[in-house]
Design a protein around this motif. Sequence first.
Motif, PDB file in Angstrom:
ATOM      1  N   MET A   1      -0.309  -7.218  -3.981  1.00  0.00           N
ATOM      2  CA  MET A   1       0.280  -7.049  -2.654  1.00  0.00           C
ATOM      3  C   MET A   1       0.668  -5.601  -2.452  1.00  0.00           C
ATOM      4  N   THR A   2       0.438  -5.074  -1.277  1.00  0.00           N
ATOM      5  CA  THR A   2       0.763  -3.690  -0.969  1.00  0.00           C
ATOM      6  C   THR A   2       2.003  -3.622  -0.102  1.00  0.00           C
ATOM      7  N   ARG A   3       2.894  -2.692  -0.426  1.00  0.00           N
ATOM      8  CA  ARG A   3       4.050  -2.440   0.413  1.00  0.00           C
ATOM      9  C   ARG A   3       3.839  -1.099   1.086  1.00  0.00           C
ATOM     10  N   PRO A   4       3.216  -1.042   2.288  1.00  0.00           N
ATOM     11  CA  PRO A   4       2.917   0.245   2.916  1.00  0.00           C
ATOM     12  C   PRO A   4       4.178   0.990   3.291  1.00  0.00           C
ATOM     13  N   LEU A   5       4.216   2.273   3.003  1.00  0.00           N
ATOM     14  CA  LEU A   5       5.338   3.119   3.350  1.00  0.00           C
ATOM     15  C   LEU A   5       4.852   4.234   4.254  1.00  0.00           C
ATOM     16  N   HIS A  78      -8.219   7.922  -4.703  1.00  0.00           N
ATOM     17  CA  HIS A  78      -7.041   7.361  -5.377  1.00  0.00           C
ATOM     18  C   HIS A  78      -6.661   6.009  -4.777  1.00  0.00           C
ATOM     19  N   ASP A  79      -6.736   5.906  -3.463  1.00  0.00           N
ATOM     20  CA  ASP A  79      -6.305   4.657  -2.840  1.00  0.00           C
ATOM     21  C   ASP A  79      -7.297   3.527  -3.098  1.00  0.00           C
ATOM     22  N   GLN A  80      -8.563   3.839  -3.186  1.00  0.00           N
ATOM     23  CA  GLN A  80      -9.532   2.814  -3.559  1.00  0.00           C
ATOM     24  C   GLN A  80      -9.239   2.290  -4.972  1.00  0.00           C
ATOM     25  N   ALA A  81      -8.801   3.187  -5.845  1.00  0.00           N
ATOM     26  CA  ALA A  81      -8.445   2.769  -7.197  1.00  0.00           C
ATOM     27  C   ALA A  81      -7.178   1.919  -7.186  1.00  0.00           C
ATOM     28  N   ARG A  82      -6.236   2.250  -6.306  1.00  0.00           N
ATOM     29  CA  ARG A  82      -5.025   1.428  -6.177  1.00  0.00           C
ATOM     30  C   ARG A  82      -5.394   0.009  -5.743  1.00  0.00           C
ATOM     31  N   LYS A  87      -6.429  -5.822  -7.270  1.00  0.00           N
ATOM     32  CA  LYS A  87      -7.403  -6.894  -7.509  1.00  0.00           C
ATOM     33  C   LYS A  87      -7.392  -7.315  -8.976  1.00  0.00           C
ATOM     34  N   GLU A  88      -7.218  -6.351  -9.864  1.00  0.00           N
ATOM     35  CA  GLU A  88      -7.236  -6.620 -11.297  1.00  0.00           C
ATOM     36  C   GLU A  88      -6.028  -7.451 -11.741  1.00  0.00           C
ATOM     37  N   TYR A  89      -4.846  -7.127 -11.224  1.00  0.00           N
ATOM     38  CA  TYR A  89      -3.631  -7.745 -11.742  1.00  0.00           C
ATOM     39  C   TYR A  89      -2.959  -8.753 -10.799  1.00  0.00           C
ATOM     40  N   GLY A  90      -3.419  -8.843  -9.558  1.00  0.00           N
ATOM     41  CA  GLY A  90      -2.902  -9.865  -8.657  1.00  0.00           C
ATOM     42  C   GLY A  90      -1.397  -9.817  -8.489  1.00  0.00           C
ATOM     43  N   PRO A 289     -10.458   2.900 -13.633  1.00  0.00           N
ATOM     44  CA  PRO A 289     -10.310   2.604 -15.067  1.00  0.00           C
ATOM     45  C   PRO A 289      -8.987   3.095 -15.648  1.00  0.00           C
ATOM     46  N   TYR A 290      -8.562   4.297 -15.230  1.00  0.00           N
ATOM     47  CA  TYR A 290      -7.302   4.801 -15.773  1.00  0.00           C
ATOM     48  C   TYR A 290      -6.102   4.051 -15.209  1.00  0.00           C
ATOM     49  N   TYR A 291      -6.103   3.790 -13.914  1.00  0.00           N
ATOM     50  CA  TYR A 291      -4.958   3.088 -13.327  1.00  0.00           C
ATOM     51  C   TYR A 291      -4.810   1.686 -13.923  1.00  0.00           C
ATOM     52  N   ILE A 292      -5.922   1.052 -14.195  1.00  0.00           N
ATOM     53  CA  ILE A 292      -5.873  -0.273 -14.821  1.00  0.00           C
ATOM     54  C   ILE A 292      -5.308  -0.167 -16.239  1.00  0.00           C
TER      55      ILE A 292
END
Length: 391
Positions: A1-5, A78-82, A87-90, A289-292
Amino acid sequence: MTRPLTKRSLLKAAGWASIAATAALVGCGKKEATPDAASAASTPAATASVAAAAPAGPLLIAFAYVGPVGDAGWTYAHDQARLALEKEYGDKIKTSFVEKVPEGPDAERVLRDMVSQGNKLIFGTTFGYMEPMLKVAADHKDVKFEHGTGYKTAENMRTYDSRTYEGAYMAGVIAGGMTKSNTLGVVGSIPIPEVIRNINAFTLGAQSVNPKVKTKVVWINNWFDPPKETEGAQSLLNQGADVLFQNTDSSAVLQTAEKAGKYAFGWDSDMSKFGPKAHLGSAIINWAPYYIKATKDALEGTWTTGGVWWGVKEGAIDLVSLSDKVPADLKAKVDTIKAGLKDGSFVIWKGPIVGQDGKEVLAKDAVADDKFLGGINFYVKGVDGAVPSSK
């Protein structure tokens, strides 16, 4: 879930107290109440009981972006990786971001607000956040900080970077084989080692297939400034460059080349749609890969300080969407280089390498280590002009 700021809501508060007071109104509008820190510290038994009674919530993760999410380049990547991280961790995590955060005092205010909102893993995605992040990290030892492209660490702050010079070198191979004027142009952002290294790698790649190549550079002293990027690109075209490269964050350079009937590359993400006729390929960064991995470390309690520098080998760098205009032999050469970077059999920074003053900077058969690469402040032979000061 994203909390947009939004950056505006964070920065218009008069001081830390008002920022903290309004934090709950930003993004989701609400956040769950947390126990008072002083009260919890004074009653450890009660705290343990509460912890045992209620399951831990998701890990809150925040990202500070220097540009807009829609820049099509650095921040977009960066945001695509976010999003890939989500998606990876739900529901194990919740992410948020603030875009267009300037390097300097504003960054410190935003970072402190991120901490006040309960984020326990914070990514700062540009070099200029280094000092602000160190200050905030020193005050919040329970929060883990990740600084992109920096070199300073703390017990709760580590660094991560991508070997963008690998993508620059492969793009250079294509550029050297496609140029008719033997003049290449680069729109540079800020003259720090990272950017100078990319300019040099691009030039070395071009010279590997065309020793006659010369590279001209225009600096705009900003990461994201489409009008200046356009102006810089046009200046290079006026100087005879027929293939353009960039270390800036928008698609303006590619679009300028498209209008002029020349060639260019996308940078940081696939920019092919912004100038399909001009586009020869895009040197992309995949931060996912790094963010995960970093999030996995935080979730599993294995996070430690230090630093990583990932490239083609780790799946962080690639040259994609090569144009049909690129000859098969050049594509094959890039494929060979890519395979060599992946298995370690190909090294970009291997001597002899000569500076533009004719002096040897890397002896024959010597391989540059990361310390050498991290301190590059010179142009290689074939790059015109002087390296400007980054001060």
